[in-house]
Design a protein around this motif. Structure first.
Motif, PDB file in Angstrom:
ATOM      1  N   THR A 127      -7.962   5.518 -12.102  1.00 54.11           N
ATOM      2  CA  THR A 127      -9.286   5.682 -12.479  1.00 54.11           C
ATOM      3  C   THR A 127     -10.890   6.297 -11.592  1.00 54.11           C
ATOM      4  OG1 THR A 127      -8.734   5.026 -15.116  1.00 54.11           O
ATOM      5  CG2 THR A 127     -11.393   5.509 -14.342  1.00 54.11           C
ATOM      6  N   LEU A 128      -9.755   5.648 -10.143  1.00 55.77           N
ATOM      7  CA  LEU A 128     -10.778   5.503  -9.143  1.00 55.77           C
ATOM      8  C   LEU A 128     -10.545   7.153  -8.653  1.00 55.77           C
ATOM      9  CD1 LEU A 128     -10.910   1.406  -7.783  1.00 55.77           C
ATOM     10  CD2 LEU A 128     -12.042   3.072  -8.937  1.00 55.77           C
ATOM     11  N   HIS A 148     -14.511  13.130  -7.483  1.00 59.91           N
ATOM     12  CA  HIS A 148     -15.498  13.803  -7.875  1.00 59.91           C
ATOM     13  C   HIS A 148     -17.079  13.234  -7.539  1.00 59.91           C
ATOM     14  CE1 HIS A 148     -13.242  14.567 -11.883  1.00 59.91           C
ATOM     15  NE2 HIS A 148     -14.140  15.921 -11.323  1.00 59.91           N
ATOM     16  N   HIS A 172     -13.860   6.796 -16.900  1.00 56.81           N
ATOM     17  CA  HIS A 172     -14.407   7.166 -15.558  1.00 56.81           C
ATOM     18  C   HIS A 172     -16.189   6.926 -15.689  1.00 56.81           C
ATOM     19  CE1 HIS A 172     -11.386  10.410 -15.296  1.00 56.81           C
ATOM     20  NE2 HIS A 172     -10.996   9.528 -14.331  1.00 56.81           N
ATOM     21  N   ILE A 220     -18.254   3.765 -13.378  1.00 60.35           N
ATOM     22  CA  ILE A 220     -19.274   3.629 -13.096  1.00 60.35           C
ATOM     23  C   ILE A 220     -20.536   2.641 -13.957  1.00 60.35           C
ATOM     24  CG2 ILE A 220     -21.961   5.432 -12.586  1.00 60.35           C
ATOM     25  CD1 ILE A 220     -18.851   6.157 -11.071  1.00 60.35           C
ATOM     26  N   GLY A 249     -22.269   9.480  -8.109  1.00 59.10           N
ATOM     27  CA  GLY A 249     -22.276   8.771  -9.209  1.00 59.10           C
ATOM     28  C   GLY A 249     -23.153   8.359  -9.734  1.00 59.10           C
ATOM     29  N   ARG A 251     -23.386   9.133 -13.673  1.00 56.74           N
ATOM     30  CA  ARG A 251     -24.214   7.973 -14.718  1.00 56.74           C
ATOM     31  C   ARG A 251     -25.277   8.203 -15.331  1.00 56.74           C
ATOM     32  NH1 ARG A 251     -27.559   3.414 -16.016  1.00 56.74           N
ATOM     33  NH2 ARG A 251     -26.786   1.744 -17.419  1.00 56.74           N
ATOM     34  N   PHE A 260     -18.241  10.569  -7.117  1.00 60.30           N
ATOM     35  CA  PHE A 260     -18.578   9.189  -7.086  1.00 60.30           C
ATOM     36  C   PHE A 260     -18.877   7.769  -6.780  1.00 60.30           C
ATOM     37  CE2 PHE A 260     -18.267  12.073 -11.571  1.00 60.30           C
ATOM     38  CZ  PHE A 260     -19.504  13.127 -10.882  1.00 60.30           C
ATOM     39  N   VAL A 261     -17.591   7.860  -6.145  1.00 63.44           N
ATOM     40  CA  VAL A 261     -17.305   6.389  -5.623  1.00 63.44           C
ATOM     41  C   VAL A 261     -16.978   6.695  -3.884  1.00 63.44           C
ATOM     42  CG1 VAL A 261     -17.283   5.093  -8.134  1.00 63.44           C
ATOM     43  CG2 VAL A 261     -14.876   5.669  -6.879  1.00 63.44           C
ATOM     44  N   LEU A 280     -12.124   9.674  -9.481  1.00 70.94           N
ATOM     45  CA  LEU A 280     -13.631   8.932  -9.339  1.00 70.94           C
ATOM     46  C   LEU A 280     -14.146   9.694  -7.843  1.00 70.94           C
ATOM     47  CD1 LEU A 280     -14.762   5.441 -11.090  1.00 70.94           C
ATOM     48  CD2 LEU A 280     -15.023   8.068 -12.130  1.00 70.94           C
ATOM     49  N   LEU A 308     -13.431  14.653 -16.538  1.00 76.32           N
ATOM     50  CA  LEU A 308     -14.055  12.985 -16.994  1.00 76.32           C
ATOM     51  C   LEU A 308     -14.076  12.505 -18.302  1.00 76.32           C
ATOM     52  CD1 LEU A 308     -17.477  13.856 -14.399  1.00 76.32           C
ATOM     53  CD2 LEU A 308     -15.498  12.352 -13.901  1.00 76.32           C
TER      54      LEU A 308
END
Length: 148
Positions: free
Chosen positions: A72-73, A79, A39, A43, A102, A106, A81-82, A76, A35
């Protein structure tokens, strides 16, 4: 613009740039493997501004090519996160939504820099930061509007 004003403004942005570089390195050193600051920044943006934005809107906000934002997305998404969902306003595009993972990422990332922030707070009184926050917010707002 006279030389004094030029020097003052250049020095201000030079200091901000160096601070940004140093803080980026400190944050990235504490992020989990795989990450990066981009990233985290996406977030953070989705929490600070709002989620449900299109990848193109995010690319414009970060002033990067759409392909860079897509990359980048992808990280994410990998992982967890989105989530990417169809855009209810335009079936041809997608929207980006935060997951609970996500949001937790953060919060954990922010907590991970506690030792750095404690050292900074011990060296420079917190009140000084509070004093300059309105100026920094004003500069950010001007520059954000000026780029458009």
């Amino acid at each position: 613009m006279d030389n004094s004003s030029r020097h003052t403004l250049f020095s201000f942005f030079n200091e901000v740039g160096i601070i940004a570089q140093l803080s980026r390195a400190a944050m990235e050193a504490r992020l989990p493997d795989g990450l990066t600051l981009p990233h985290f920044s996406v977030i953070n943006h989705l929490i600070r501004v709002k989620d449900g934005q299109t990848p193109l809107a995010l690319a414009k906000a970060f002033q990067v090519p759409k392909t860079t934002m897509t990359h980048t997305l992808s990280g994410l998404i990998d992982h967890g996160f989105v989530d990417i969902r169809p855009n209810p306003k335009d079936g041809r595009s997608k929207t980006v939504w935060l997951t609970e993972a996500g949001k937790t990422f953060r919060e954990d990332a922010i907590k991970s820099i506690d030792p750095d922030m404690t050292a900074l707070k011990d060296a420079i009184p917190e009140e000084k930061f509070a004093e300059i926050l309105p100026l920094l917010a004003e500069v950010r707002a001007f520059m954000d509007a000026y780029r458009d």
